[in-house]
Design an enzyme around this catalytic site. Structure first.
Site, PDB file in Angstrom:
ATOM      1  N   LYS A  29       0.858  -1.183   0.000  1.00 24.57           N
ATOM      2  CA  LYS A  29       0.000   0.000   0.000  1.00 24.57           C
ATOM      3  C   LYS A  29       0.891   1.229   0.000  1.00 24.57           C
ATOM      4  O   LYS A  29       1.857   1.306   0.760  1.00 24.57           O
ATOM      5  CB  LYS A  29      -0.916   0.020   1.225  1.00 24.57           C
ATOM      6  CG  LYS A  29      -1.918   1.168   1.230  1.00 24.57           C
ATOM      7  CD  LYS A  29      -2.881   1.038   2.397  1.00 24.57           C
ATOM      8  CE  LYS A  29      -3.847   2.229   2.439  1.00 24.57           C
ATOM      9  NZ  LYS A  29      -4.695   2.304   1.243  1.00 24.57           N
ATOM     10  N   SER A  31       1.083   5.767  -1.107  1.00 20.73           N
ATOM     11  CA  SER A  31       0.387   7.026  -0.872  1.00 20.73           C
ATOM     12  C   SER A  31      -0.805   7.209  -1.801  1.00 20.73           C
ATOM     13  O   SER A  31      -1.751   7.906  -1.466  1.00 20.73           O
ATOM     14  CB  SER A  31       1.363   8.191  -1.066  1.00 20.73           C
ATOM     15  OG  SER A  31       1.897   8.157  -2.377  1.00 20.73           O
ATOM     16  N   PHE A  32      -0.764   6.591  -2.994  1.00 16.76           N
ATOM     17  CA  PHE A  32      -1.823   6.790  -3.969  1.00 16.76           C
ATOM     18  C   PHE A  32      -2.796   5.622  -4.041  1.00 16.76           C
ATOM     19  O   PHE A  32      -3.809   5.722  -4.717  1.00 16.76           O
ATOM     20  CB  PHE A  32      -1.223   7.029  -5.359  1.00 16.76           C
ATOM     21  CG  PHE A  32      -0.404   8.269  -5.445  1.00 16.76           C
ATOM     22  CD1 PHE A  32      -0.905   9.467  -4.973  1.00 16.76           C
ATOM     23  CD2 PHE A  32       0.861   8.257  -5.990  1.00 16.76           C
ATOM     24  CE1 PHE A  32      -0.162  10.621  -5.048  1.00 16.76           C
ATOM     25  CE2 PHE A  32       1.616   9.407  -6.069  1.00 16.76           C
ATOM     26  CZ  PHE A  32       1.104  10.594  -5.591  1.00 16.76           C
ATOM     27  N   GLY A  33      -2.496   4.499  -3.414  1.00 14.86           N
ATOM     28  CA  GLY A  33      -3.407   3.366  -3.490  1.00 14.86           C
ATOM     29  C   GLY A  33      -2.759   2.084  -3.037  1.00 14.86           C
ATOM     30  O   GLY A  33      -1.683   2.071  -2.434  1.00 14.86           O
ATOM     31  N   VAL A  35      -1.496  -2.042  -3.895  1.00 12.77           N
ATOM     32  CA  VAL A  35      -0.841  -2.816  -4.951  1.00 12.77           C
ATOM     33  C   VAL A  35      -1.201  -4.288  -4.769  1.00 12.77           C
ATOM     34  O   VAL A  35      -1.100  -4.830  -3.658  1.00 12.77           O
ATOM     35  CB  VAL A  35       0.689  -2.631  -4.925  1.00 12.77           C
ATOM     36  CG1 VAL A  35       1.335  -3.395  -6.076  1.00 12.77           C
ATOM     37  CG2 VAL A  35       1.051  -1.154  -5.006  1.00 12.77           C
ATOM     38  N   LYS A  48      -1.570  -1.648  -9.516  1.00 13.43           N
ATOM     39  CA  LYS A  48      -1.743  -0.571  -8.535  1.00 13.43           C
ATOM     40  C   LYS A  48      -3.119   0.056  -8.730  1.00 13.43           C
ATOM     41  O   LYS A  48      -3.423   0.605  -9.791  1.00 13.43           O
ATOM     42  CB  LYS A  48      -0.659   0.496  -8.691  1.00 13.43           C
ATOM     43  CG  LYS A  48      -0.800   1.651  -7.690  1.00 13.43           C
ATOM     44  CD  LYS A  48       0.110   2.811  -8.023  1.00 13.43           C
ATOM     45  CE  LYS A  48       1.544   2.478  -7.783  1.00 13.43           C
ATOM     46  NZ  LYS A  48       2.410   3.673  -7.922  1.00 13.43           N
ATOM     47  N   ASP A 140      11.965  11.164  -5.488  1.00 16.81           N
ATOM     48  CA  ASP A 140      11.487  10.336  -4.376  1.00 16.81           C
ATOM     49  C   ASP A 140      12.325   9.064  -4.289  1.00 16.81           C
ATOM     50  O   ASP A 140      11.789   7.960  -4.147  1.00 16.81           O
ATOM     51  CB  ASP A 140      10.003  10.009  -4.555  1.00 16.81           C
ATOM     52  CG  ASP A 140       9.373   9.498  -3.257  1.00 16.81           C
ATOM     53  OD1 ASP A 140       9.953   9.728  -2.179  1.00 16.81           O
ATOM     54  OD2 ASP A 140       8.305   8.862  -3.321  1.00 16.81           O
TER      55      ASP A 140
END
Length: 960
Positions: A29, A31-33, A35, A48, A140
């Site tokens: 899991k 930040s955007f969703g 997996v 994802k 990142d």
């Protein structure tokens, strides 16, 4: 029609049908969703699922990640399979990498050997060389985003924050993003950055490989007191035994505080390859020595005799040395220091005390250490030029401490402020303004900002502009002056102790930067020097700079020429000159005074032309009458000219009245209806040495005001733009900060500025005037349309405003476009169906185009697309600009915990303010008779109730 080839896909190459996906277990899991492990066309894939597929802010990063992955193909970058858009959500499909990530690998027991750790570092460097060659910044980079396949070869993933690095002056980005613990200090401090931020994050990943510890938790807990700097000595203390010294040197180089002192990935890769080769040689030598020792031990036949004690190479580590064990320091201290040399050594101890060691370190390693040392020795003074301490409320300079550990104090691990203390992955994108304790700005951080603004090796003019605009929000002028003075007279740092001539050359550059900073300060914000003792400070600085220049000439007179010496800045003289210019501007009359004065003296367009041109008059009469009038009234004209010269001198601040005295030729150009007079100038020039366009004079009128339908649309647009330009150009940059303080500031604060308060000064005065002027223009449009009782006059008035709005759009006067079009789409005018039915098709098509520009759809998307391409002079929509600034003000705090200045917040405000202020005047000639119409008193304009009532009178509602 030929049938499609069944072997070709029927959908776009990257589109994946939802039915083709098979979902298995959830594997992570972010930040955007979430997996999931899945299957697509019989292949294992990672799917994802985007949790917030309807959030435009999140979709921006998802779209960026997809576009990046589509264009990247590299053995060490995760492969993109496609994207699936379904009613249940948005899905990104990539290859499945089964080996976990590097963070998980470092937690395993027994720990991996140094050959594998260096191999991971080399593979990651190769991937970053590829990305930076394609002008891509990852932003990142961390161990969680480095996946491993079944052969423990890496796959770099998560390109949601990745950006293209354009080859322009805007290539230094300012968006605050990344993950706490890995992010570079310049990003945390809100400064501009470039590809070097990836180098810093890469260095943090190397630190993980060297120590096995997690950054921000049990390694490099950075604090605001050190401006998020790292302590390289901590890395050496906590490194796992057997770490190659070259790897530590590369890590320290990558994590240097100054971005420009960090190496490029090409250099990093070459150094790591040397380290990898040395490690292979050392490992082979250690294995050979171990085999020889084992053979020697087998020859010994008597077990009672002391045999040599064989110590095997420490390539792998004991299970007791857990990566996250807090007692690692105790374990490391008990191990022989010979293990940490980077070459595995075998000590064979016998009764005779003989020792056999492995071959010595190849010369390449020592060269790398020397290279790292020389890079650190040539670091800028940004870190070590001065240490400023606040003692009993007084600012004093102290020499830098000799111990590198003491020079970078660190808080304990249980500190309240700790990078990575919050689990949010999105990091600083999610900073919100919250109610909490008030902090004072940290002096050490402001010192770092001053050093960055006066750096000897990197000069960023935009940074100085942003700092000067916003510094009053976190520091008084006296403090900034003291820091600049300390920077100017800074002593030689320890890395220039033995090179006094080199230091003097660097110091001259720094002093020049400080003087330039002062001159920009005086030029942009001379009112700051009205503060207490600021003039005395400038005089004192002039004396100090003169003494410094004399000393420099004596010390270096034999080595440098006279033209290389600094010239005395004479800042007080610069300030007095600037104040003289401002005193002239204070005498400027307001535009209403100008218009009223002209209107009182001139009651017809002919005299208005005389007032404007300071020459002969042009009217709509015959040429013979003109000549007779000119001959008979030459004295009167001369008197008028003299009066006009005086009027123009009193109103020269309007930027629209400064007309060069030149010979002007007159001609009468009439349109098809013989209604307009046109003034043509042969040599007249406007602002910026541009010729004035042809002025279109409206016909005389017997009433007090001209009728809008009698004014040519081109000239109407010009006069509106002249007024808007005057009001907008009078807005000072800091007034925007005052406005958002009024709108969003806390009730406990009496001013947005530190150490000052508003005394007999109206905050954001010119902004409020311009907002009222735009609102009055909108009321003027409604009034002029609805006061017409006859249908044809209403139609003509509407068509004139539509044509004028189109011309305003061509003039880049977006404020006028919104002020004209918004009343036309209001219900009170839009309901006039009979009127709109008689508007020409061309004007209706133009009106539809204008409506699309002012439309609120997708947050004024069409307008926002046009604004960046508009060339100055440009007047933006002031209401939308103020809304954007208010959003920035409320979306992130001004000060971070610990008193660190969130300069990213201020840079966002500053960039938006300075980009909108294209302070150039439009080159149009004012026509006072038209401006008198446009500046009607607000009492003569309809209010909302009158607008509604007159709309019903013009076209009463039809009863069913």
């Amino acid at each position: 029609m030929a049938e499609a080839d069944p072997g070709l896909p029927t959908q776009a190459i990257w589109d994946i049908p939802f039915e083709s996906l098979e979902f298995n277990e959830k594997i992570g899991k972010g930040s955007f969703g979430s997996v999931f492990r899945g299957c697509y066309l019989g292949l294992d894939v990672a799917i994802k699922k985007i949790e917030k597929a309807d959030d435009p802010e999140y979709l921006k990063y998802i779209d960026r990640e997809v576009s990046m992955l589509q264009s990247l193909r590299h053995p060490f970058i995760v492969n993109f399979s496609g994207i699936c858009v379904h009613s249940s959500g948005l899905y990104i499909v990539t290859e499945f990498v089964s080996g976990g990530d590097v963070r998980q690998l470092l937690k395993k027991t027994p720990p991996i050997g140094w050959d594998k750790r260096v191999s991971i570092a080399v593979d990651l460097a190769k991937a970053m060389v590829f990305l930076h060659a394609k002008k891509i910044i990852h932003r990142d980079l961390k161990s969680k985003n480095i996946l491993l396949d079944e052969f423990q070869r890496i796959r770099l993933c998560d390109f949601g924050f990745a950006r293209m690095s354009e080859q322009t002056k805007k290539s230094r980005h300012m968006t605050m993003c990344g993950t706490e613990g890995w992010v570079a200090p310049e990003i945390l401090l809100g400064m501009s950055y470039d590809t070097s931020c990836d180098v810093f994050s890469y260095g943090v990943v190397l630190a993980e490989l060297i120590t096995g510890r997690k950054p921000g938790v049990d390694l490099w807990v950075r604090s605001p007191e050190t401006c998020f700097d790292i302590n390289p000595e901590e890395l050496k203390q906590k490194s796992i035994p057997g770490c190659p010294s070259e790897l530590i040197s590369v890590c320290v180089e990558c994590c240097l505080y100054e971005p420009l002192t960090r190496p490029k990935f090409d250099e990093i890769l070459s150094q790591l390859k040397v380290c990898q080769n040395n490690l292979k040689v050392a490992t082979a030598a250690a294995a050979a020595a171990a085999a020889a020792a084992a053979a020697a031990a087998a020859v010994v036949s008597t077990p009672t005799i002391q045999t040599p004690i064989i110590q095997t190479p420490n390539i792998s580590f004991s299970p007791n040395n857990s990566n996250n064990n807090n007692n690692n320091n105790n374990n490391i201290s008990n191990i022989s220091p010979d293990i940490t040399t980077g070459i595995q050594q075998i000590n064979l101890s016998s009764s005779g005390g003989s020792n056999n060691s492995s071959p010595s370190t190849p010369p390449q390693g020592s060269q790398l250490v020397s290279l790292a040392q020389s890079r650190r020795n040539t670091m800028s003074l940004h870190r070590k030029s001065m240490e400023l301490n606040l003692v009993d409320g007084q600012l004093s300079t102290t020499p830098p401490p000799t111990s590198p550990i003491q020079s970078r104090p660190h808080k304990p691990s249980d500190s309240i402020w700790k990078i990575a203390a919050k689990p949010k992955h999105v990091g600083y994108q999610t900073l919100k303004r919250k109610q909490g304790p008030c902090y004072a700005a940290l002096t050490s951080h402001i010192t770092k900002m001053i050093e960055r603004a006066t750096s000897d090796y990197y000069y960023d003019t935009s940074y100085i502009q942003d700092f000067l605009l916003a510094y009053r929000c976190f520091a008084p002028p006296q403090q900034i002056f003291e820091l600049l003075l300390s920077r100017y007279i800074a002593n030689s740092p320890d890395n220039f102790t033995n090179d006094i001539n080199g230091w003097k050359k660097v110091q001259r550059v720094i002093q020049l930067r400080v003087i330039i900073f002062f001159k920009r300060w005086i030029d942009y914000y001379p009112q700051d020097f009205l503060e207490e003792a600021m003039e005395d400070n400038l005089n004192e600085f002039d004396k100090i700079s003169a003494q410094q220049n004399s000393s420099t000439a004596l010390l270096l007179g034999t080595t440098i020429s006279n033209n290389e010496l600094l010239i005395d800045p004479k800042l007080m003289t610069e300030l007095q000159k600037k104040r003289s210019e401002l005193e002239l501007l204070i005498q400027i009359n307001s535009p209403s005074d100008f218009i009223n004065n002209n209107n009182n003296n001139n009651n017809n367009p002919v005299n208005n032309i005389n007032n404007i041109n300071n020459n002969n008059s042009v009217n709509s009469s015959s040429s013979n009458n003109n000549n007779n009038n000119n001959n008979n009234n030459s004295n009167n004209n001369n008197n008028n000219n003299n009066n006009n010269n005086n009027n123009n001198n009193n109103n020269n601040g309007l930027n629209i009245i400064n007309i060069a005295a030149a010979n002007q030729s007159k001609m009468m150009l009439q349109n098809g209806n013989n209604r307009y007079s046109v003034l043509v100038t042969s040599n007249g020039i406007g602002n910026g040495e541009e010729p004035y366009p042809v002025s279109i004079i409206p016909p005389p009128t017997t009433s007090e005001y001209l009728d809008v339908k009698d004014i040519h649309s081109t000239e109407l647009a010009r006069q509106i733009t002249i007024i808007n330009s005057f009001y907008f150009n009078r807005i000072k940059a800091r007034e925007f900060i005052e406005y958002i303080w009024e709108k969003c500031g806390e009730e406990s604060t009496t001013t947005p500025y530190v150490g000052t308060s508003f005394v007999e000064v109206v905050p954001a005065e010119n902004i409020h005037k311009f907002v009222r002027k735009c609102n009055n223009l909108a009321r003027f449009v409604s009034t002029e349309i609805l006061k017409q009782t006859k249908l044809q006059k209403r139609v003509a008035t509407i068509e004139r405003f539509i044509e004028a709005a189109e011309k305003c759009l061509a003039n880049n006067d977006y404020a006028a476009v919104f002020s004209i079009v918004e009343p036309l789409v209001d219900q009170s005018i839009e309901r006039l169906s009979d009127t709109w039915r008689n508007v020409s098709q061309r004007n209706l098509a133009t009106f539809e185009h204008l409506k699309s520009i002012v439309s609120k759809e997708n947050d004024h998307k069409k307008y926002r697309e046009l604004l960046p391409d508009a060339k100055p002079p440009c007047i933006p929509n002031i209401h939308l600009l103020l809304d954007e600034l208010s959003f920035i003000e409320t979306s992130s705090p001004r000060l971070l915990p610990g008193g660190i200045v969130n300069f990213f917040h201020y840079r966002q405000l500053s960039r938006k303010i300075l980009q909108s202020q294209q302070l150039q005047s439009h080159c149009f000639r004012p026509i006072p008779s038209i401006q008198k119409v446009l500046t009607k008193p607000p009492s003569e304009l309809f209010d909302d109730e009158l607008i509604k009532n007159n709309s019903l009178k013009c076209e009463p509602p039809v009863s069913l």
